[in-house]
Write an enzyme that holds these catalytic residues in place. Structure first.
Site, PDB file in Angstrom:
ATOM      1  N   ASN A 187       0.797  -1.230   0.000  1.00 35.14           N
ATOM      2  CA  ASN A 187       0.000   0.000   0.000  1.00 35.14           C
ATOM      3  C   ASN A 187       0.828   1.278   0.000  1.00 35.14           C
ATOM      4  OD1 ASN A 187       0.673  -0.807   2.683  1.00 35.14           O
ATOM      5  ND2 ASN A 187      -0.900   0.534   3.501  1.00 35.14           N
TER       6      ASN A 187
ATOM      7  N   SER B 186      -0.404  -7.576   7.312  1.00 38.07           N
ATOM      8  CA  SER B 186      -1.590  -8.057   7.999  1.00 38.07           C
ATOM      9  C   SER B 186      -1.252  -8.590   9.392  1.00 38.07           C
ATOM     10  CB  SER B 186      -2.262  -9.160   7.181  1.00 38.07           C
ATOM     11  OG  SER B 186      -1.493 -10.348   7.221  1.00 38.07           O
TER      12      SER B 186
ATOM     13  N   GLY C 269       1.889 -10.948  10.561  1.00 34.59           N
ATOM     14  CA  GLY C 269       2.769 -10.323  11.538  1.00 34.59           C
ATOM     15  C   GLY C 269       2.968 -11.174  12.770  1.00 34.59           C
TER      16      GLY C 269
ATOM     17  N   GLU D 215       4.400  -3.961  12.387  1.00 34.95           N
ATOM     18  CA  GLU D 215       3.276  -3.029  12.333  1.00 34.95           C
ATOM     19  C   GLU D 215       2.163  -3.728  11.566  1.00 34.95           C
ATOM     20  OE1 GLU D 215       2.708  -0.361  13.910  1.00 34.95           O
ATOM     21  OE2 GLU D 215       4.698  -0.310  14.822  1.00 34.95           O
TER      22      GLU D 215
ATOM     23  N   CYS E 218      -3.167   1.360   6.640  1.00 33.18           N
ATOM     24  CA  CYS E 218      -3.378   0.806   7.977  1.00 33.18           C
ATOM     25  C   CYS E 218      -3.947   1.854   8.918  1.00 33.18           C
ATOM     26  CB  CYS E 218      -2.076   0.226   8.530  1.00 33.18           C
ATOM     27  SG  CYS E 218      -0.701   1.371   8.532  1.00 33.18           S
TER      28      CYS E 218
END
Length: 490
Positions: free
Chosen positions: A155, A231, A235, A252, A286
């Site tokens: 992203n 995700s 993670g 993160e 996010c």
């Protein structure tokens, strides 16, 4: 699938651009999925071994290089990135789907991040403490952790890599980087800028591939630390694998970020900022606003303004300057988001705008989703708890500010939130009670500056925060030095 002239994917290993020999990977234009933007073969396990060995060998010399010299490389890379912002921003819009203005802005943000860390040599490098013993001082110095695995999402295909790679490099580490396979073009651009800027061979290695390659990097014995953005499920798996090997992980992960609009808010400002938070980058952030909580006094007026504005957003080809929202990144993302909308309506949500598939014209051919606002009857709906990662906003009403803040905290995630109020007391209550890593008062929930810490609370993050001086906590370790001389000479 119709192929057009496209870029050839390559990997940067030990200072050389190489062609992979694994399975084929293709980068598609999400606005026109029949258009191939880049294609090539994935990196293999042998490429990974070579990259890690090259990083380990190069890191020792790189760590001994004065920090100002390391910074010069980052500053030169920033100049290269800035010089190519327009062209690379267009590539970013075509490959990832955010608008052209956002794409160019993101490339310039990557340059800003490189420039920030390029000047790290002018900041403090350690601490001195008083010793209880005569003739002694206690110094706390910092050393690089070694070879860092960097795994980044689709992203923000150049900004997020920059905010991980730049601090890793400036503090003397070497990097093995695996970007999301959907956005290899921007990864190659960033790696080429650092390579052209004079980064020594092996200090940065770029490997493009799928999830198997990521697993191989995380589990590789030669990797000393792992930093990841993506995700929540992946993670947690990465953090567990790193813990099994006894190496630090920085992850993160997800967010289900709330915007709270109270009765006294500036409604015009709040509508515009919620719009930006929910629909910019097609909601693929996010920190995007995915939950909206309105107090009863302004709820009807706010929703009327919001839905009218959302319905008029110009959705289309992100490389066209007039477009305000582009597609989501892939077919799988499109399917997940549309299924989430359908599930929400089955669970009782009211569609205030959007919600339906595009069935005609070019929008039907690409991975486009209309800006969607859904009002929920309660918190039982999956849309209130699950991150869809698309342009979908779930709305709840609250009787007062206290209930609104309770609803905002009603999530296992705690990345970001926004509160709109002109009451200083309410703003201070939000600061005190909302359990998030990033809080915006009277601005959208998305946004991060390179000089301040970034990261989530609760299940949105594991490990030290990113960006600013906080990055040192992950990319270095401390050595406490008890410094004492001998007897003074006469």
């Amino acid at each position: 699938m119709t192929a057009t002239t496209h870029a050839a994917l390559q990997h940067l290993v030990a200072g050389e651009w190489i062609t992979g020999s694994g399975t084929e990977v293709r980068s598609l234009n999400p606005a026109r999925p029949t258009t191939v933007l880049a294609a090539g073969a994935c990196a293999t396990d042998a490429d990974l071994d070579t990259a890690v060995a090259a990083a380990a060998a190069a890191q020792r010399t790189w760590a001994r290089t004065p920090i100002h010299q390391r910074g010069t490389v980052l500053l030169q890379a920033a100049t290269i990135v800035d010089r190519n912002a327009e062209a690379w921003g267009r590539d970013l819009a075509a490959e990832e789907g955010k608008t052209l203005a956002e794409g160019v802005g993101e490339v310039r943000r990557a340059a800003q991040i490189l420039r920030y860390y390029g000047n790290e040599g002018d900041r403090h490098a350690g601490d001195i403490y008083s010793s209880p013993r005569a003739g002694e001082q206690i110094l706390v110095t910092r050393k690089p952790v070694g070879v860092v695995a960097v795994i980044t999402p689709f992203n923000f295909p150049i900004a997020i890599p920059a905010w991980k790679i730049a601090p890793a490099l400036i503090y003397g580490n070497a990097v093995v980087w695996k970007p999301a396979s959907t956005v290899p073009l921007l990864a190659m651009h960033l790696a080429s800028a650092l390579h052209e800027a004079g980064l020594p061979p092996g200090v940065l290695n770029l490997l493009i591939g799928g999830s198997g390659l990521g697993d191989g990097i995380v589990g590789h014995a030669g990797v000393d630390a792992v930093t990841f953005t993506g995700s929540t499920g992946i993670g947690r798996r990465i953090a567990a694998a790193a813990a099994t090997r006894g190496v630090p992980a920085q992850c993160e992960m997800g967010g289900k970020n709330a915007a709270v609009v109270l009765d006294d808010a500036d409604l015009d400002l709040a509508v515009e900022q919620v719009m930006l938070g929910a629909f910019r980058s097609s909601g693929q952030k996010c920190t995007a606003t995915s939950r909206l909580i309105l107090t009863d006094g302004i709820a009807d007026r706010f929703l009327q303004q919001l839905t009218e504005r959302a319905a008029t957003l110009r959705v289309g080809d992100p490389t066209e300057g007039s477009t305000e929202m582009g597609p989501v990144v892939s077919e799988s993302a499109h399917t997940t988001i549309t299924c989430g909308i359908e599930t929400a309506t089955i669970q009782g949500a009211s569609v205030l705008t959007g919600g339906a598939r595009y069935t005609e014209g070019p929008l039907a051919d690409g991975y486009f989703i209309a800006p969607t606002v859904l009002e929920l009857p309660g918190t039982e709906a999956d849309l209130w708890t699950d991150e869809l990662f698309g342009p979908v906003l779930a709305v709840r009403r609250a009787a007062d500010a206290d209930e609104a803040f309770t609803l905002a905290n009603d999530s296992e995630f705690g990345l970001s939130a926004a509160v709109f109020t002109q009451d200083l007391t309410r703003a201070l209550e939000a600061v005190e009670h909302l359990d998030v890593g990033v809080l915006h008062i009277n601005s959208e929930s998305a946004g991060a500056d390179p000089h301040v810490p970034f990261g989530g609370a609760k299940k949105s993050g594991l490990g030290p925060k990113e960006q600013g001086s906080a990055a040192r906590e992950f990319f270095t370790h401390t050595t406490t030095v008890y410094l004492r001389g001998g007897a003074p000479s006469v």
